[in-house]
Design a protein around this motif. Structure first.
Motif, short mmCIF file in Angstrom:
data_model
loop_
_atom_site.label_atom_id
_atom_site.label_comp_id
_atom_site.label_asym_id
_atom_site.label_seq_id
_atom_site.Cartn_x
_atom_site.Cartn_y
_atom_site.Cartn_z
N ARG A 30 0.85 -1.19 0.00
CA ARG A 30 0.00 0.00 0.00
C ARG A 30 0.88 1.23 0.00
NH1 ARG A 30 -5.10 -1.65 1.24
NH2 ARG A 30 -4.98 -3.69 2.17
N HIS A 31 0.45 2.28 -0.65
CA HIS A 31 1.19 3.55 -0.73
C HIS A 31 2.54 3.39 -1.44
CE1 HIS A 31 -1.48 5.71 1.97
NE2 HIS A 31 -1.40 4.73 2.84
N GLU A 32 2.76 2.22 -2.04
CA GLU A 32 4.08 2.01 -2.64
C GLU A 32 3.98 2.14 -4.16
OE1 GLU A 32 7.63 -0.89 -1.63
OE2 GLU A 32 6.04 -2.01 -2.64
N THR A 33 5.01 2.71 -4.76
CA THR A 33 5.09 2.73 -6.22
C THR A 33 6.26 1.87 -6.65
OG1 THR A 33 4.17 4.96 -6.26
CG2 THR A 33 5.22 4.19 -8.27
N LYS A 198 -1.21 8.98 -5.14
CA LYS A 198 -0.65 7.94 -4.27
C LYS A 198 -0.65 8.40 -2.81
CE LYS A 198 3.57 7.41 -3.49
NZ LYS A 198 5.01 7.31 -3.71
N ARG A 199 -0.31 9.66 -2.60
CA ARG A 199 -0.29 10.20 -1.23
C ARG A 199 -1.67 10.22 -0.61
NH1 ARG A 199 4.80 12.54 -0.80
NH2 ARG A 199 5.44 13.04 -2.92
N GLN A 200 -2.69 10.54 -1.45
CA GLN A 200 -4.05 10.71 -0.91
C GLN A 200 -4.78 9.39 -0.68
OE1 GLN A 200 -5.81 13.30 -3.79
NE2 GLN A 200 -4.31 14.89 -3.37
N SER A 201 -4.34 8.31 -1.34
CA SER A 201 -5.05 7.05 -1.16
C SER A 201 -4.05 5.99 -0.73
CB SER A 201 -5.70 6.63 -2.48
OG SER A 201 -4.70 6.21 -3.38
N ALA A 202 -4.56 4.82 -0.37
CA ALA A 202 -3.66 3.74 0.06
C ALA A 202 -3.25 2.87 -1.12
CB ALA A 202 -4.35 2.90 1.12
#
Ligand SMILES: Nc1ncnc2c1ncn2[C@@H]1O[C@H](COP(=O)(O)OP(=O)(O)OP(=O)(O)O)[C@@H](O)[C@H]1O
Ligand SMILES: [Mg+2]
Length: 325
Positions: A30-33, A198-202
């Motif tokens: 989660r939150h990872e790219t 990405k910052r705003q969601s998981a």
């Protein structure tokens, strides 16, 4: 959140069976790219198609496990996967025009995606369309909603595709070369937008790209593919500072520096990727590698974990390649 285990994709072609994705494994949190990089033809888009469930058993064979939030997606029927596509995993492509229907307005197409996957009422969907268009930075959302795809610029169309992709709050977003067709300023804006989302969601994001500057800008972890195999996987800092696979090192060396072309294409490395129907018995990169030995030509190296931080490399001599060349 996403775990891919030993993904393998084969196609039957007139020249015989080819396997453009071979034993590929990776995770996305989660939150990872996660960035997937590699030259043209190395299997990036086929990997994405397999994750999305777009490959049909009629033309292809997909093996391995695709696990999203604890659920095996690979065992679901293709009908179920199609119905859920966009909700579990959403995807944006290089060319948004080919994914948008030219005869319907932007608003209708976003609403359609909401109608398929949510229980929102018509008026709520209309409102959601406007708020999604605002969220992706479209200046006049109401006007955009009533426009047809050809009336928008490439950058605006890509924003619309991102709005559609995030409309159902998918767990994972796959972006296949999302900025390649755009000019540099617009590219930067779209990358900023993906980063904001990405910052705003998981949501986890997988970015498929040729462009190392995109990797440096957005990704925490990177998978380097070569001829359908993972040849290196590590965090982005280690990738740039201590690359261990000769192919990764060649990619970094081919990267533009100040005064050179601003765009990094990975095809500047001498030689070319071996044909899928003529893969060598040893390391697939050996034919282009300046350090290759007889062992490399004869034996295919396994993916090995190097000490310390999670860092995997498919090279017999990974320990010997200390500093970037
Ligand atoms: N449906 C198919 N049938 C047979 N071969 C295919 C099929 N789809 C893709 N391939 C082959 O699989 C290989 C990998 O293709 P893929 O599109 O994944 O490359 P890529 O890494 O995305 O390249 P690019 O950077 O050019 O987009 C290529 O050799 C391609 O020709
Ligand atoms: Mg591709």
């Amino acid at each position: 959140m996403l775990r891919v285990n030993n993904l393998q994709v084969s196609f039957a072609t007139p020249k015989g069976v080819v396997t453009p994705v071979r034993d590929v494994s990776f995770d996305v949190g989660r939150h990872e790219t996660l960035g997937i990089i590699g030259e043209s033809g190395c299997g990036k888009s086929v990997t994405a198609q397999a994750l999305m469930g777009l490959l049909t058993p009629r033309t292809s064979r997909v093996d391995g496990e695709i696990i999203l939030s604890g659920e095996r997606l690979d065992v679901l029927s293709s009908g179920t996967r199609r119905r859920r596509s966009g909700r579990d995993i959403a995807m944006i492509f290089q060319d948004p025009l080919s994914s948008l229907n030219p005869v319907f307005t932007i608003g209708f197409q976003i609403e359609e995606s909401l109608r398929l996957h949510t229980s929102l009422k018509r008026q709520q969907r209309r409102e959601k369309v406007i708020s999604l268009l605002e969220q992706v930075g479209i200046p006049e959302p109401a006007r955009c909603a009533s426009a047809y795809p050809h009336e928008l610029s490439g950058g605006m169309r890509q924003r619309v595709m991102i709005a559609i992709a995030v409309s159902n709050a998918p767990s994972l977003l796959i972006a296949d070369e999302p900025t390649t067709a755009l000019d540099a300023t617009i590219q930067a804006q779209i990358l900023d937008l993906l980063d904001d989302i990405k910052r705003q969601s998981a949501m986890g994001i997988v970015i498929i790209t040729h462009d190392l500057s995109v990797v440096a800008r957005l990704c925490q972890r990177v998978v380097v593919l070569y001829a359908g195999q993972v040849v290196e996987e590590t965090d982005v800092v280690t990738l740039f500072q201590h690359p261990r696979h000769p192919y990764t090192r060649a990619l970094l060396a081919a990267r533009p520096s100040a005064g050179r072309e601003p765009k990094s294409r990975l095809d500047e490395i001498r030689g070319s990727v071996p044909a899928l129907d003529a893969l060598p018995p040893g390391c697939a990169f050996a034919g282009r590698c300046s350090q290759a030995t007889t062992r490399c030509l004869e034996d295919s190296p396994p993916l090995r974990t190097l000490g310390g931080a999670p860092h995997q490399v498919r090279c017999w001599y990974a320990e010997n390649t200390g500093s970037p060349s």
